[in-house]
Design a protein around this motif. Structure first.
Motif, PDB file in Angstrom:
ATOM      1  N   GLU A 132     -17.211 -17.208   5.676  1.00  0.00           N
ATOM      2  CA  GLU A 132     -18.150 -16.347   6.214  1.00  0.00           C
ATOM      3  C   GLU A 132     -19.484 -17.012   5.318  1.00  0.00           C
ATOM      4  OE1 GLU A 132     -18.277 -14.281   8.842  1.00  0.00           O
ATOM      5  OE2 GLU A 132     -16.208 -13.260   8.625  1.00  0.00           O
ATOM      6  N   VAL A 166       1.036  -1.116   0.044  1.00  0.00           N
ATOM      7  CA  VAL A 166       0.013  -0.093   0.129  1.00  0.00           C
ATOM      8  C   VAL A 166       0.880   1.242   0.038  1.00  0.00           C
ATOM      9  CG1 VAL A 166      -1.838   1.301   1.012  1.00  0.00           C
ATOM     10  CG2 VAL A 166      -1.705  -1.203   1.508  1.00  0.00           C
ATOM     11  N   ASN A 195      -1.994  -6.693  -5.332  1.00  0.00           N
ATOM     12  CA  ASN A 195      -0.912  -6.021  -4.195  1.00  0.00           C
ATOM     13  C   ASN A 195      -0.512  -6.879  -3.118  1.00  0.00           C
ATOM     14  OD1 ASN A 195      -3.433  -5.920  -3.062  1.00  0.00           O
ATOM     15  ND2 ASN A 195      -2.988  -3.884  -2.093  1.00  0.00           N
ATOM     16  N   VAL A 244       0.255  -8.422   6.918  1.00  0.00           N
ATOM     17  CA  VAL A 244      -1.090  -8.734   7.283  1.00  0.00           C
ATOM     18  C   VAL A 244      -1.019 -10.101   8.155  1.00  0.00           C
ATOM     19  CG1 VAL A 244      -3.500  -9.133   6.414  1.00  0.00           C
ATOM     20  CG2 VAL A 244      -1.811  -7.883   5.022  1.00  0.00           C
ATOM     21  N   GLU A 259     -11.901 -10.692  14.903  1.00  0.00           N
ATOM     22  CA  GLU A 259     -12.509  -9.449  14.644  1.00  0.00           C
ATOM     23  C   GLU A 259     -12.351  -9.162  13.030  1.00  0.00           C
ATOM     24  OE1 GLU A 259     -12.479  -5.955  17.437  1.00  0.00           O
ATOM     25  OE2 GLU A 259     -10.694  -7.266  17.702  1.00  0.00           O
ATOM     26  N   SER A 260     -13.111  -8.268  12.455  1.00  0.00           N
ATOM     27  CA  SER A 260     -12.822  -7.926  11.134  1.00  0.00           C
ATOM     28  C   SER A 260     -11.644  -7.288  10.729  1.00  0.00           C
ATOM     29  CB  SER A 260     -14.178  -6.956  10.490  1.00  0.00           C
ATOM     30  OG  SER A 260     -14.057  -6.397   9.347  1.00  0.00           O
ATOM     31  N   GLY A 261     -10.905  -7.849   9.740  1.00  0.00           N
ATOM     32  CA  GLY A 261      -9.539  -7.323   9.648  1.00  0.00           C
ATOM     33  C   GLY A 261      -8.512  -7.844  10.089  1.00  0.00           C
ATOM     34  N   CYS A 262      -8.716  -9.074  10.777  1.00  0.00           N
ATOM     35  CA  CYS A 262      -7.604  -9.713  11.642  1.00  0.00           C
ATOM     36  C   CYS A 262      -6.875 -10.525  10.392  1.00  0.00           C
ATOM     37  CB  CYS A 262      -8.154 -10.595  12.706  1.00  0.00           C
ATOM     38  SG  CYS A 262      -9.126 -11.650  12.241  1.00  0.00           S
ATOM     39  N   GLY A 263      -7.395 -10.778   9.224  1.00  0.00           N
ATOM     40  CA  GLY A 263      -6.511 -11.348   8.343  1.00  0.00           C
ATOM     41  C   GLY A 263      -7.242 -12.810   7.804  1.00  0.00           C
ATOM     42  N   LYS A 264      -8.391 -13.289   8.266  1.00  0.00           N
ATOM     43  CA  LYS A 264      -9.130 -14.319   7.965  1.00  0.00           C
ATOM     44  C   LYS A 264      -9.209 -14.517   6.585  1.00  0.00           C
ATOM     45  CE  LYS A 264     -12.876 -13.470  10.362  1.00  0.00           C
ATOM     46  NZ  LYS A 264     -12.640 -11.894  10.725  1.00  0.00           N
ATOM     47  N   SER A 265      -9.590 -13.545   5.791  1.00  0.00           N
ATOM     48  CA  SER A 265      -9.990 -13.970   4.430  1.00  0.00           C
ATOM     49  C   SER A 265      -8.651 -14.131   3.724  1.00  0.00           C
ATOM     50  CB  SER A 265     -10.791 -12.700   3.820  1.00  0.00           C
ATOM     51  OG  SER A 265     -12.043 -12.899   4.349  1.00  0.00           O
ATOM     52  N   THR A 266      -7.736 -13.085   4.137  1.00  0.00           N
ATOM     53  CA  THR A 266      -6.387 -13.397   3.618  1.00  0.00           C
ATOM     54  C   THR A 266      -5.818 -14.805   3.970  1.00  0.00           C
ATOM     55  OG1 THR A 266      -6.122 -11.095   4.397  1.00  0.00           O
ATOM     56  CG2 THR A 266      -3.978 -12.401   3.694  1.00  0.00           C
ATOM     57  N   THR A 288      -4.528   2.984   4.301  1.00  0.00           N
ATOM     58  CA  THR A 288      -5.151   3.040   3.042  1.00  0.00           C
ATOM     59  C   THR A 288      -6.366   3.779   2.871  1.00  0.00           C
ATOM     60  OG1 THR A 288      -6.448   1.201   4.162  1.00  0.00           O
ATOM     61  CG2 THR A 288      -4.847   0.485   2.392  1.00  0.00           C
ATOM     62  N   ASP A 334      -6.733   2.735   9.271  1.00  0.00           N
ATOM     63  CA  ASP A 334      -5.456   2.214   8.674  1.00  0.00           C
ATOM     64  C   ASP A 334      -5.042   3.294   7.474  1.00  0.00           C
ATOM     65  OD1 ASP A 334      -6.822  -0.233   6.406  1.00  0.00           O
ATOM     66  OD2 ASP A 334      -7.829   1.048   7.799  1.00  0.00           O
TER      67      ASP A 334
HETATM   68  N1  LIG Z   1      -5.946  -5.646  -1.437  1.00  0.00           N
HETATM   69  C1  LIG Z   1      -5.490  -5.076  -0.305  1.00  0.00           C
HETATM   70  N2  LIG Z   1      -4.787  -4.082  -0.028  1.00  0.00           N
HETATM   71  C2  LIG Z   1      -4.314  -3.581   1.104  1.00  0.00           C
HETATM   72  N3  LIG Z   1      -4.913  -3.960   2.051  1.00  0.00           N
HETATM   73  C3  LIG Z   1      -5.838  -4.987   2.238  1.00  0.00           C
HETATM   74  C4  LIG Z   1      -6.048  -5.613   0.801  1.00  0.00           C
HETATM   75  N4  LIG Z   1      -6.973  -6.490   0.983  1.00  0.00           N
HETATM   76  C5  LIG Z   1      -7.292  -6.571   2.768  1.00  0.00           C
HETATM   77  N5  LIG Z   1      -6.365  -5.488   3.326  1.00  0.00           N
HETATM   78  C6  LIG Z   1      -6.538  -5.464   4.607  1.00  0.00           C
HETATM   79  O1  LIG Z   1      -5.786  -6.464   5.128  1.00  0.00           O
HETATM   80  C7  LIG Z   1      -6.278  -6.642   6.672  1.00  0.00           C
HETATM   81  C8  LIG Z   1      -6.868  -8.115   6.782  1.00  0.00           C
HETATM   82  O2  LIG Z   1      -8.027  -8.186   5.906  1.00  0.00           O
HETATM   83  P1  LIG Z   1      -8.909  -9.665   5.689  1.00  0.00           P
HETATM   84  O3  LIG Z   1      -9.829  -9.425   4.435  1.00  0.00           O
HETATM   85  O4  LIG Z   1      -7.957 -10.845   5.498  1.00  0.00           O
HETATM   86  O5  LIG Z   1      -9.661  -9.425   7.178  1.00  0.00           O
HETATM   87  P2  LIG Z   1     -10.746 -10.462   7.695  1.00  0.00           P
HETATM   88  O6  LIG Z   1     -10.361 -11.093   8.813  1.00  0.00           O
HETATM   89  O7  LIG Z   1     -11.162 -11.528   6.527  1.00  0.00           O
HETATM   90  O8  LIG Z   1     -11.948  -9.382   7.674  1.00  0.00           O
HETATM   91  P3  LIG Z   1     -13.699  -9.679   7.737  1.00  0.00           P
HETATM   92  O9  LIG Z   1     -13.979 -10.263   8.791  1.00  0.00           O
HETATM   93  O10 LIG Z   1     -13.965  -8.084   7.428  1.00  0.00           O
HETATM   94  O11 LIG Z   1     -13.869 -10.294   6.595  1.00  0.00           O
HETATM   95  C9  LIG Z   1      -7.597  -5.671   6.575  1.00  0.00           C
HETATM   96  O12 LIG Z   1      -6.805  -4.473   7.433  1.00  0.00           O
HETATM   97  C10 LIG Z   1      -7.823  -5.141   5.378  1.00  0.00           C
HETATM   98  O13 LIG Z   1      -8.082  -3.676   5.365  1.00  0.00           O
END
Ligand SMILES: Nc1ncnc2c1ncn2[C@@H]1O[C@H](COP(=O)(O)OP(=O)(O)OP(=O)(O)O)[C@@H](O)[C@H]1O
Ligand code: SF4
Ligand code: SF4
Ligand SMILES: [Mg+2]
Lengths: 680, 292
Positions: free
Chosen positions: A185, A22, A67, A29, A48-55, B14, B12
């Motif tokens: 989810e 970024v 990216n 992450v 919590e949302s944003g902790c990286g689960k989807s990643t 972003t 954050d």
């Molecule tokens: N393409 C991207 N570029 C920059 N930051 C990103 C990108 N995708 C996700 N993020 C950031 O990375 C972090 C982890 O994202 P992720 O989607 O893995 O979280 P999550 O646990 O699945 O959240 P949720 O419960 O909201 O689905 C978050 O802070 C998100 O804003």
């Protein structure tokens, strides 16, 4: 630390690090994440949302956004190193061994192609064509228990309900018999009953398929029902891991403890005290973390926590292998509360109702048919009281709220009385005082707050119009108002998009309270929020109610949340009230068969295997409701032809508690008691 | 005191940049936009300061040197009465660059107001106004121009009004569909729950949110407006002599092409083309920046 695996593990993440680039910088992450999922195991990932689960999910299937990059570590699927694969081999591994189901089934389905075509395409890619592919597609739909698969094959995605779409998405994910199924989810966007159905399906498929599952959810109860083991993710690190029942009943990390405390559990109510919350926020991505990542929000944190990164302490015992990343894991459950548990709202003495609704109807015209969205609804609301509205989507909850507010005019005949005075059906014809007395907190703050206006503008305008304040007086009241929803001056200058979901919802609440309303409609106000934020918002609503004697009409599909805040509950089905009564009586029963089914559909944290009452089939169309009792097509307690011929009246079973069912109250009591003892 | 979410608003980085800054940022990185913008800027500079660096007086005739081909003295040659074509091309951007933008501004203002009204009220207002606008759009600009000239006489004002009003319905259509989408959002319901006037809801609540599509449509329309102004001038309905306007010059010289005096027309034509292309490139860039 992990025992030598007998067979190859389905998935192994070893010291995995992932970063998103970024503004020209790589931001971490996932940080040195290691986890293992055995063959046939279901592993839950929460946080919590944003902790990286989807990643995590996207990394495993190697579908990171452009990216994103893997900056270290290894991933192996079925013993095969995924990172060494590329091009054709990667595509094959993806097609053959892993499948992913997203939160939004729309993502997986192409809106302009018929379901049948989308399914057969998968088999054609695998080399089966023509009739063969079609047969396989129908078999897949049967497997995910879709009735009339041949008919569904002909339809477009938008012609299916959310639950059916998600089942089709699951069918597509299962088409190639993957050895690893990732569910990100999968039920978050669905109603409680549909959610229960989809979860049942996944549980059954698990038994049939022996696929391993990575199940991602922010709903702890769902994970507790579905998974063998659970990992708690915080700021891209695993902070606790172990068998699901052990972790949830005996958590050893303060973060897990805090998450569990945010939920209204065991029928907790606002008059028994406030929910606990987690102060502060998850560190942003790429934040430099020294010591424990949770230290800023942890009430147990000390100097050691801030400087020394806790390792994953091994806490395995006879209950299973488990670990916790906390220096003081043995004290975790002694985590002090951040919100004092007092501040309970005292029950209100009975007074004259502030709102009386009688015989309210709303009919929409839909393709030449009459759609009865709300039918013959009558109820009272007393000052300082909360009326919870529950029911599946399409049951008329939101329409009813909009009728009250005057945003849509009701059919002729019904009446709405506010403090004894009849309200005009149209908003434009209501007096200013009447308008400001009834306000709403919408479900989605992004839609409810004007994105072009600053928070100061949004709230200032509300104060001007609803409280008639301007200049100095407005400034002074604005200060009070933001403090009452626990925002600060700093939040005033910014635009909504610069705030988190929870903060935005506070602004929306402040706006609703600007003119000292008598009634505030809350339409799913916490459904877009994390449990930690949800708890703070629910506490806030309870506090404001205790202080200002305001009444709520509270709509939510989360029954635990409704129970926490409500004094009375109305259960709606196809626009009709099926049951209306004091919250405790409606929840504890005896209740309407529909309420019974709704309640048993809720995934609970405290008991793992519940014998659920299943609601078969979809909610019937409101343009063509079934004759007799509208619930008869799905009712598990249907008694016979009378249910098909006569619509039961909403009869008072107990003082203040009415039920619309042909089964007499005493009999319902016996039936439902028998069901409970059968379970035990 | 319960310490609740003592937070920095921007969680954050972003999300730290505002939407406008973000759009500007991506505009500045769009090559299409920068090239188009540079071309437009060049012609704007010519319109403002052209007199000072044009080698000759663009209006001064010199009959002895009439129809001289391009040479080191007259880079683009001279026209029928010996005026320096190079100087005329440079200064000739002045009128078109006043008339076309003003016409576009008029179209934008009228179109936005109409679009807000039809999109917000829907129902009868929408039906009636939309039908009228459709009928209006079906009439070719030239016919509207002829009628207007009969009524108002030829002048720059006439051209501005004619083009402005012909383009307004097109902008109105874009604004209307954006407004209809906004209208469904809950902040509009919230405004109604404050008993706000329709005027406030349209102009204070909705308008700021539909600015991006309006800007995109405006830049696109500017390209068409330039073309329309040049066309009208060419047909004699627009800018009047002795202005060195490009369209006008082409109109008074195009009879010469047959005699081989191509330079009297070619450079004006190229000038028009480059300005239209410049504006269109810039419009593409703006569109891209708002739709990323
Ligand atoms: N393409 C991207 N570029 C920059 N930051 C990103 C990108 N995708 C996700 N993020 C950031 O990375 C972090 C982890 O994202 P992720 O989607 O893995 O979280 P999550 O646990 O699945 O959240 P949720 O419960 O909201 O689905 C978050 O802070 C998100 O804003
Ligand atoms: S290591 Fe310290 S700060 Fe981190 S969770 Fe444990 S007690 Fe809290
Ligand atoms: S009336 Fe019959 S169908 Fe309806 S809820 Fe009662 S038992 Fe079920
Ligand atoms: Mg996610």
């Amino acid at each position: 630390m992990t025992e030598p695996a007998k067979a190859k593990n389905a998935l192994e993440l070893d010291d995995l690090s992932v970063a998103y680039r970024v503004n020209g910088r790589n931001r971490a992450v996932l940080r040195n994440l290691s986890l293992t999922i055995g063959q046939g195991e279901a592993y839950g990932l929460v946080g919590e949302s944003g902790c990286g689960k989807s990643t995590v999910a996207l990394t495993v299937v190697r579908y990171l956004p452009r990216n994103g990059s893997i900056t270290g570590g290894a991933i192996s699927l079925d013993g095969q190193d995924v990172m060494k694969l590329d091009g054709e081999a990667l595509r094959r591994a993806r097609a053959e061994s892993v499948s992913m189901v997203y939160q939004d089934p729309g993502k997986a389905l192409n809106p302009s192609i018929r379901i049948g075509r989308q399914l057969t395409e998968i088999f054609e890619l695998a080399g089966i064509s023509g009739k063969g592919a079609e047969d396989r597609a129908i078999a897949m739909l049967n497997r995910v228990r879709i009735s009339d698969p041949a008919g569904v094959m002909q339809r477009y995605p938008h012609q299916l309900s959310g639950g059916m779409q998600q089942r089709v998405a699951i069918a597509m994910a299962l088409a190639n018999d993957p050895s690893m199924l990732i569910l990100d989810e999968p039920t978050t966007g669905l109603d409680a009953t549909v959610e229960a159905e989809v979860l049942d399906l996944i549980a059954q498929l698990r038994r049939e398929l022996s696929a391993s599952i990575l199940f991602i959810s922010h709903n702890l109860a769902v994970v507790s029902n579905m998974c063998d083991r659970v990992g708690v993710l915080y700021a891209g690190m695993l902070v606790e891991e172990g068998p699901t029942d052990v972790v949830f009943n005996d958590p050893r990390h303060p973060y897990t403890v805090a998450l569990l405390r945010c939920l209204p559990r065991g029928g907790q109510r606002k008059d028994q005290g406030r929910l606990d919350t987690i102060p502060g926020f998850l560190p942003g991505i790429g934040a430099a973390i020294k010591g424990c990542a949770f230290a800023d929000r942890c009430a147990l944190a000390d100097e050691r926590c801030r400087t020394e990164l806790p390792p994953l302490y091994d806490l395995s015992d006879q209950r299973g292998t488990r670990q916790s990343r906390c220096h003081y894991h043995d004290k975790a459950q002694a985590l002090p509360r951040t919100t004092p548990s007092d501040g309970a709202s005292a029950p209100k003495p009975a007074t004259a109702p502030v709102l009386r609704v009688a015989g309210l109807n709303k009919t929409y015209a839909s393709h030449g048919h009459a759609l009865r969205a709300v039918k013959d609804v009558s109820l009272d609301l007393r000052p300082g009281e909360t009326l919870g509205l529950v029911g599946e989507s399409g049951s008329g909850k939101t329409t009813f709220a909009r009728l009250l507010l005057g945003l849509v005019p009701p059919d002729d005949g019904g009446t709405i009385e506010l403090e004894g005075k009849a309200l005009a059906p149209k908003l434009a014809n209501r007096g200013d005082d009447q308008v400001k007395a009834m306000q709403i907190v919408f479900q989605n703050p992004d839609s409810a707050l004007n994105r072009s206006h600053s928070i100061r503008h949004i709230l200032g305008r509300a104060l001007k119009r609803l409280a008639g304040l301007s200049g100095k007086a407005q400034e002074a009241r604005l200060e009070d108002l933001i403090r009452s929803v626990r925002l600060t001056d700093r939040h005033l200058a910014v635009k909504p998009r610069q705030l988190s979901g929870g903060l935005k919802q506070r602004v929306a609440i402040a706006r609703a309270f600007a003119g000292d309303p008598r009634i505030v409609v809350c339409d799913e106000p916490t459904s877009a929020l994390d449990v930690s934020v949800q708890a703070a918002i629910l506490n806030l609503l309870a506090d404001l109610q205790a202080k200002q004697d305001v009444s709520y009409i509270f709509i939510s599909h989360d029954l635990g949340v409704v129970r926490y805040l409500s004094d009375n509950i109305a259960v709606l089905y196809l626009g009709r009230i099926m049951e209306l009564g004091p919250s405790e009586e409606v929840f504890s029963g005896p209740h309407h068969p529909y309420t019974e089914a709704l309640l048993s559909a809720v995934p609970k944290l405290d008991q793992t295997e519940t014998a659920r009452i299943r609601l078969d089939g979809e909610i019937p169309s409101a343009t063509n409701p079934p004759p007799g009792c509208v619930f008869q097509t799905r009712c598990p307690r249907k008694i016979g032809p009378i249910c098909e011929q006569q619509e039961p009246p909403l009869a008072e079973a107990q003082p203040g508690h009415s039920i619309r069912c042909h089964i007499p109250y005493s009999e319902l009591a016996q039936l439902q008691k028998a069901a409970v003892t059968e379970l035990a | 005191m319960s310490a609740l979410e003592t937070t920095s608003p921007a969680q954050d980085d972003t999300r730290r940049r505002g939407p406008l800054a973000e759009t500007l940022f991506s505009l500045m990185r769009s090559r299409t936009f920068l090239v188009g913008f540079a071309i437009v800027l060049f012609w704007v500079a010519c319109a403002l300061f052209g007199e000072h660096f044009a080698p000759y007086d663009p209006l001064a005739d010199d009959i002895i040197n009439a129809l001289a081909p391009p040479s080191s003295e007259h880079w683009f040659g001279t026209d029928q009465i010996g005026r320096d074509v190079f100087s005329r091309v440079i200064v000739g951007s002045r009128d078109i660059l006043t008339v076309a933008p003003l016409a576009t501004v008029l179209a934008t203002i009228a179109g936005t107001a109409l679009g807000l009204l039809t999109g917000y009220f829907r129902g009868l207002v929408d039906d009636v106004v939309s039908r009228i606008l459709e009928a209006f759009m079906a009439i070719p600009v030239v016919i509207v121009a002829l009628l207007a000239i009969v009524a108002l006489g030829t002048s720059k004002t006439t051209v501005i009004v004619v083009i402005g009003l012909s383009f307004a319905p097109i902008i109105a259509r874009t604004v209307r569909s954006a407004v209809m989408a906004e209208r469904e959002l809950d902040y509009v319901a919230a405004a109604q729950l404050r008993h706000e006037s329709a005027f406030h809801t349209m102009f204070v609540e909705i308008l700021p949110n539909v600015i991006p599509p309006i800007l995109v449509e405006t830049t696109v329309r500017l390209g068409y407006a330039i073309f329309a102004v040049a066309t009208l001038s060419f047909m004699g309905f627009g800018i009047q002599p002795p202005s060195p306007d490009w369209g006008l010059s082409i109109s008074s010289n195009y009879g010469m092409i047959g005699g081989g005096f191509w330079w009297t027309v070619l450079f004006d034509a190229l000038a028009i083309a480059s300005l239209v292309i410049g504006v269109n490139l810039a419009a593409d860039g703006v569109h891209g920046a708002f739709n990323d």
